[in-house]
Write a protein that holds these residues in place. Structure first.
Motif, mmCIF file in Angstrom:
data_model
loop_
_atom_site.group_PDB
_atom_site.id
_atom_site.type_symbol
_atom_site.label_atom_id
_atom_site.label_comp_id
_atom_site.label_asym_id
_atom_site.label_seq_id
_atom_site.Cartn_x
_atom_site.Cartn_y
_atom_site.Cartn_z
ATOM 1 N N UNK A 23 0.918 -1.333 -0.027
ATOM 2 C CA UNK A 23 -0.044 0.035 0.000
ATOM 3 C C UNK A 23 0.903 1.394 -0.025
ATOM 4 N N UNK A 24 1.856 1.101 0.877
ATOM 5 C CA UNK A 24 2.813 2.451 1.114
ATOM 6 C C UNK A 24 3.461 2.596 -0.357
ATOM 7 N N UNK A 25 3.932 1.401 -0.999
ATOM 8 C CA UNK A 25 4.807 1.910 -2.246
ATOM 9 C C UNK A 25 3.680 2.048 -3.547
ATOM 10 N N UNK A 57 -0.978 -12.432 -0.615
ATOM 11 C CA UNK A 57 0.114 -11.641 -0.923
ATOM 12 C C UNK A 57 0.461 -11.666 -2.168
ATOM 13 N N UNK A 58 1.261 -10.623 -2.861
ATOM 14 C CA UNK A 58 1.269 -10.485 -4.319
ATOM 15 C C UNK A 58 2.739 -10.332 -4.377
ATOM 16 N N UNK A 59 3.436 -10.793 -5.412
ATOM 17 C CA UNK A 59 4.852 -10.569 -5.668
ATOM 18 C C UNK A 59 4.368 -10.121 -7.238
ATOM 19 N N UNK A 60 4.748 -8.732 -7.484
ATOM 20 C CA UNK A 60 4.139 -8.218 -8.928
ATOM 21 C C UNK A 60 5.284 -7.089 -9.132
ATOM 22 N N UNK A 61 5.562 -6.911 -10.258
ATOM 23 C CA UNK A 61 6.371 -5.683 -10.903
ATOM 24 C C UNK A 61 5.607 -4.137 -10.361
ATOM 25 N N UNK A 62 4.506 -4.197 -10.720
ATOM 26 C CA UNK A 62 3.552 -3.045 -10.249
ATOM 27 C C UNK A 62 2.679 -3.598 -9.283
ATOM 28 N N UNK A 120 -5.508 1.053 -8.377
ATOM 29 C CA UNK A 120 -5.711 2.474 -8.400
ATOM 30 C C UNK A 120 -5.549 2.976 -9.858
ATOM 31 N N UNK A 121 -4.765 2.293 -10.570
ATOM 32 C CA UNK A 121 -4.836 2.862 -12.092
ATOM 33 C C UNK A 121 -5.929 2.497 -12.727
ATOM 34 N N UNK A 123 -5.083 -9.004 -12.246
ATOM 35 C CA UNK A 123 -3.793 -8.461 -11.679
ATOM 36 C C UNK A 123 -2.756 -9.437 -12.363
ATOM 37 N N UNK A 124 -1.692 -8.432 -12.622
ATOM 38 C CA UNK A 124 -0.505 -9.289 -13.307
ATOM 39 C C UNK A 124 0.395 -9.423 -12.189
ATOM 40 N N UNK A 125 0.996 -10.599 -11.870
ATOM 41 C CA UNK A 125 1.746 -10.802 -10.820
ATOM 42 C C UNK A 125 1.338 -12.493 -10.321
#
Ligand code: G1P
Length: 310
Positions: free
Chosen positions: A46-48, A138-143, A150-151, A257-259
């Motif tokens: 979230x902070x990122x 939990x996600x591991x994603x580039x974005x 949000x986008x 979601x991509x990731x």
């Protein structure tokens, strides 16, 4: 100013029953995945993603979450006096993360169901669009997943649901969206959600996972549902019901979601998440991969003793 999202809610009042007895004393949000508790992964995400106002909705027995994020200057001073700088820095970094996310805690009040913490948070935050992230994913994603949501909201100015492709057999575990139009780049126009259908009745091959952009219109529907909660199935207030009520006539979107997605809310998937994060750890990963190869060959049992061949 184009619309954007600065607020997020993490409903963390659940009992974590599927992980009992592990979660009898430890909140499921505090179980480790890799070298961090599950909820810290979400807060980092979230902070990122630019979120500056995080509300964690808790219940009794969840004080470990607060303890984890609270600054502890006495501990830090002691660690520094002992020359344990790296540990002191690590402890301070978590508190700094909480400061950047302006984490506040709310006690959950109201009828059972996953709509209640969202409504509690809306009372606290005001009727503004906000992200809601279940604490199990939990996600591991580039974005980061939150940023992808949000986008999608910035592009549509409408409620958005996080989606992942799903194995057909898994439909009984998830809300499955009814897709009206594929707009490209993973953005789908949806007209509703079917909650946990049988595979033969699943309206699409996507699962709604625990991520939503909730707008004031959905909050309004939730209020409406909550006012009549005793008429509902199981007497619980479900976010899905509010989304479906809103979607009849108004636009709702899904973002695939991509990731990589790890569900940590049940024992089998939790172990998968733990293993994936452990193996990917830059420092401990190589050793663990070697061990995994050895264990995979059946040379050792999990307790570390030799397996005796039959
Ligand atoms: C909730 C939602 C469901 C969603 C799921 C994701 O169900 O109602 O639509 O697919 O979260 O984790 P629950 O798992 O709380 O029963």
């Amino acid at each position: 100013m184009p619309p954007t999202i600065r607020r997020a809610v993490i409903p963390a009042a659940g009992l974590g029953s599927r992980l009992l007895p592990l979660t009898k004393a430890t909140p499921k949000e505090m179980l480790p995945v890799g070298d961090k508790p599950v909820i810290e992964h979400t807060v980092r995400e979230l902070v990122a993603s630019g979120i500056t106002d995080i509300t964690i909705v808790v219940s009794g027995g969840k004080s470990l979450i607060q303890d984890h994020f609270r600054p502890n200057p006495v501990l830090v001073d002691q660690l520094r006096a002992d020359g344990k700088t790296a540990y002191a820095d690590a402890v301070e970094e978590v508190a700094e993360l909480a400061r950047q996310g302006h984490i506040t805690y709310l006690d959950q009040h109201g009828p059972y169901g996953n709509g209640t913490p969202v409504l509690n948070a809306a009372r606290h935050l005001g009727d503004e669009p906000m992200l809601v992230l279940w604490p199990d994913d939990v996600f591991v994603a580039e974005v980061p997943r939150a940023q992808q949501l949000i986008r999608a909201y910035e592009a549509t100015n409408c409620p958005v649901l996080a989606l992942m492709p799903m194995d057909p057999g898994d439909s009984r575990r998830y809300g499955v969206p009814v897709v009206k139009e594929d707009l490209g780049d993973g953005l789908l126009r949806i007209v509703g959600l079917v909650e946990k259908p049988e595979p033969a009745d699943a309206p699409s091959a996507y699962a709604a996972i625990g991520g939503y952009v909730i707008t004031p219109g959905i909050i309004e529907e939730l209020r409406e549902q909550t006012g009549r909660w005793h008429e509902h199935r199981d007497g619980e207030v479900y976010l899905t019901d509010a989304i479906n009520a809103y979607a009849s006539g108004r636009a709702v979107y899904g973002q695939v979601i991509s990731g990589r997605w790890y569900d940590t809310g049940n024992p089998a998937d939790y172990l998968v998440a733990q293993m994936a994060f452990a193996l990917a750890h830059p420092e401990y990963g190589p050793v663990l991969r070697r061990l995994a190869r050895e264990l995979g060959d059946g040379e050792h049992s999990a307790s570390g003793t030799e397996t005796v061949p039959a």
